[in-house]
Design an enzyme around this catalytic site. Structure first.
Site, PDB file in Angstrom:
ATOM      1  N   ASP A   9       2.799   4.437 -11.316  1.00  0.00           N
ATOM      2  CA  ASP A   9       3.564   3.431 -10.582  1.00  0.00           C
ATOM      3  C   ASP A   9       3.371   3.773  -9.100  1.00  0.00           C
ATOM      4  O   ASP A   9       3.006   4.908  -8.764  1.00  0.00           O
ATOM      5  CB  ASP A   9       5.038   3.519 -10.984  1.00  0.00           C
ATOM      6  CG  ASP A   9       5.917   2.662 -10.116  1.00  0.00           C
ATOM      7  OD1 ASP A   9       5.579   1.486  -9.920  1.00  0.00           O
ATOM      8  OD2 ASP A   9       6.942   3.180  -9.593  1.00  0.00           O
ATOM      9  N   ASP A  11       5.533   2.368  -5.943  1.00  0.00           N
ATOM     10  CA  ASP A  11       6.769   2.498  -5.162  1.00  0.00           C
ATOM     11  C   ASP A  11       7.698   3.540  -5.801  1.00  0.00           C
ATOM     12  O   ASP A  11       8.159   3.351  -6.926  1.00  0.00           O
ATOM     13  CB  ASP A  11       7.518   1.154  -5.103  1.00  0.00           C
ATOM     14  CG  ASP A  11       6.729   0.078  -4.355  1.00  0.00           C
ATOM     15  OD1 ASP A  11       6.076   0.407  -3.363  1.00  0.00           O
ATOM     16  OD2 ASP A  11       6.788  -1.097  -4.783  1.00  0.00           O
ATOM     17  N   ARG A  49       9.702  -9.219  -6.943  1.00  0.00           N
ATOM     18  CA  ARG A  49      10.437  -9.638  -5.738  1.00  0.00           C
ATOM     19  C   ARG A  49      11.469 -10.724  -6.068  1.00  0.00           C
ATOM     20  O   ARG A  49      12.636 -10.617  -5.693  1.00  0.00           O
ATOM     21  CB  ARG A  49       9.441 -10.161  -4.699  1.00  0.00           C
ATOM     22  CG  ARG A  49      10.011 -10.313  -3.314  1.00  0.00           C
ATOM     23  CD  ARG A  49       8.945 -10.839  -2.361  1.00  0.00           C
ATOM     24  NE  ARG A  49       7.737 -10.029  -2.385  1.00  0.00           N
ATOM     25  CZ  ARG A  49       6.559 -10.407  -1.879  1.00  0.00           C
ATOM     26  NH1 ARG A  49       6.452 -11.575  -1.271  1.00  0.00           N
ATOM     27  NH2 ARG A  49       5.514  -9.607  -1.946  1.00  0.00           N
ATOM     28  N   SER A 116       4.245  -4.562  -7.480  1.00  0.00           N
ATOM     29  CA  SER A 116       4.233  -5.023  -6.092  1.00  0.00           C
ATOM     30  C   SER A 116       2.980  -5.814  -5.701  1.00  0.00           C
ATOM     31  O   SER A 116       1.859  -5.389  -5.959  1.00  0.00           O
ATOM     32  CB  SER A 116       4.355  -3.827  -5.148  1.00  0.00           C
ATOM     33  OG  SER A 116       4.178  -4.253  -3.811  1.00  0.00           O
ATOM     34  N   ASP A 170       9.243   5.869 -11.806  1.00  0.00           N
ATOM     35  CA  ASP A 170      10.562   6.240 -11.286  1.00  0.00           C
ATOM     36  C   ASP A 170      11.622   5.213 -11.696  1.00  0.00           C
ATOM     37  O   ASP A 170      12.776   5.336 -11.270  1.00  0.00           O
ATOM     38  CB  ASP A 170      10.542   6.355  -9.751  1.00  0.00           C
ATOM     39  CG  ASP A 170      10.439   4.994  -9.094  1.00  0.00           C
ATOM     40  OD1 ASP A 170       9.618   4.169  -9.556  1.00  0.00           O
ATOM     41  OD2 ASP A 170      11.185   4.741  -8.132  1.00  0.00           O
TER      42      ASP A 170
HETATM   43  C1  BG6 Z   1       8.094  -2.648  -7.381  1.00  0.00           C
HETATM   44  C2  BG6 Z   1       9.406  -2.175  -6.791  1.00  0.00           C
HETATM   45  O1  BG6 Z   1       7.138  -1.635  -7.308  1.00  0.00           O
HETATM   46  O2  BG6 Z   1       7.624  -3.799  -6.680  1.00  0.00           O
HETATM   47  C3  BG6 Z   1      10.416  -3.311  -6.799  1.00  0.00           C
HETATM   48  O3  BG6 Z   1       9.907  -1.083  -7.543  1.00  0.00           O
HETATM   49  C4  BG6 Z   1       9.843  -4.517  -6.058  1.00  0.00           C
HETATM   50  O4  BG6 Z   1      11.609  -2.881  -6.197  1.00  0.00           O
HETATM   51  C5  BG6 Z   1       8.510  -4.915  -6.692  1.00  0.00           C
HETATM   52  O5  BG6 Z   1      10.748  -5.604  -6.131  1.00  0.00           O
HETATM   53  C6  BG6 Z   1       7.833  -6.085  -5.989  1.00  0.00           C
HETATM   54  O6  BG6 Z   1       7.415  -5.672  -4.711  1.00  0.00           O
HETATM   55  P1  BG6 Z   1       6.762  -6.625  -3.616  1.00  0.00           P
HETATM   56  O7  BG6 Z   1       6.092  -5.644  -2.675  1.00  0.00           O
HETATM   57  O8  BG6 Z   1       5.755  -7.510  -4.317  1.00  0.00           O
HETATM   58  O9  BG6 Z   1       7.860  -7.392  -2.995  1.00  0.00           O
HETATM   59 MG    MG Z   2       8.681   2.487  -8.788  1.00  0.00          MG
END
Ligand code: BG6
Ligand code: MG
Length: 220
Positions: A9, A11, A49, A116, A170
């Site tokens: 992962d 973030d 998101r 993300s 995490d």
């Molecule tokens: C994940 C995070 O990796 O990405 C989430 O843990 C987040 O909290 C998600 O909402 C989406 O991220 P992004 O960067 O596309 O807004």
């Molecule tokens: Mg994470």
């Protein structure tokens, strides 16, 4: 079963962008007068998101139109990306580089499995854009964690079976996604107290590759 690949992962595992997500959502919630704290923030780990926004808006009495929602999500992302501009290789979390080197030295493939859409930008900022054999992220999936899609896509891109993969996460949503995908799940930080994690660690400096290989063998 031997371990063929480790899917990271992003973030909260490779880099602490989870804190920047919190700060950006906090600004949006404060502007909208919505109660939002670190406890609620835990529920946003690993989810997309728009799903994160829905969780935040569930603490408001106001009904937001689809247009308002997409504007809020866009504003949050602008604040978040501004914070990401500060990222550098110094922000790579302890234990990550030595783990990557140890896995590569043992011919174990490495991939990213992240919800993300900012994955390419973040990897670029921390200097790891070219160090993974596959990158599955929010730009290439329909359903985010706890759906297993992102991890199954990473395994497919690597050409390995799900049961030959270990996931490092995490987030509870990520541990659940890994288990549904039939993969071994290593919980770090917030996910270290997930009952279904196969290994539980405070951070990646605690991860012993030999132990990881052993646990993968025992599991099958
Ligand atoms: C994940 C995070 O990796 O990405 C989430 O843990 C987040 O909290 C998600 O909402 C989406 O991220 P992004 O960067 O596309 O807004
Ligand atoms: Mg994470």
């Amino acid at each position: 079963m031997n371990l063929s690949a480790v899917i990271f992962d992003l973030d909260g595992v490779i880099v602490s962008t989870d804190e920047y997500h919190y700060q950006a959502w906090k600004q949006i919630s404060d502007q909208e007068n919505i109660n939002f704290d670190r406890k609620i923030n835990e529920r946003l780990r690993g989810v997309s998101r728009m799903e994160s926004l829905e969780i935040i808006l569930s603490h408001s009495d106001k009904n937001y139109s689809e247009n308002e929602k997409s504007q809020l999500a866009q504003r949050k992302n602008e604040i978040y990306c501004e914070l990401l501009n500060k990222l550098s290789p110094n922000d790579i979390l302890p234990g990550v580089i030595s783990l990557l080197l140890g896995l590569i030295a043992r011919n174990i493939k490495v991939a990213i499995g992240s919800s993300s859409k900012n994955t390419p930008f973040i990897l670029d900022q921390i200097g790891l854009a070219k160090n993974f054999d596959a990158i599955a992220d929010g730009n290439s999936i329909k359903s985010s964690k706890p759906d297993p899609e992102v991890f199954l896509l990473a395994a497919k891109m690597l050409g390995v079976k799900p049961e030959e993969c270990a996931v490092i996460e995490d987030a509870k949503a990520g541990i659940d996604a890994a288990k549904t995908a039939g993969m071994m799940a290593v919980g770090v930080g917030s996910a270290a107290n997930c009952v279904n994690a196969d290994m539980k660690l405070n951070d990646l400096t605690e991860l012993d590759i030999e132990q990881l290989l052993e646990v993968t063998k025992i599991r099958s």
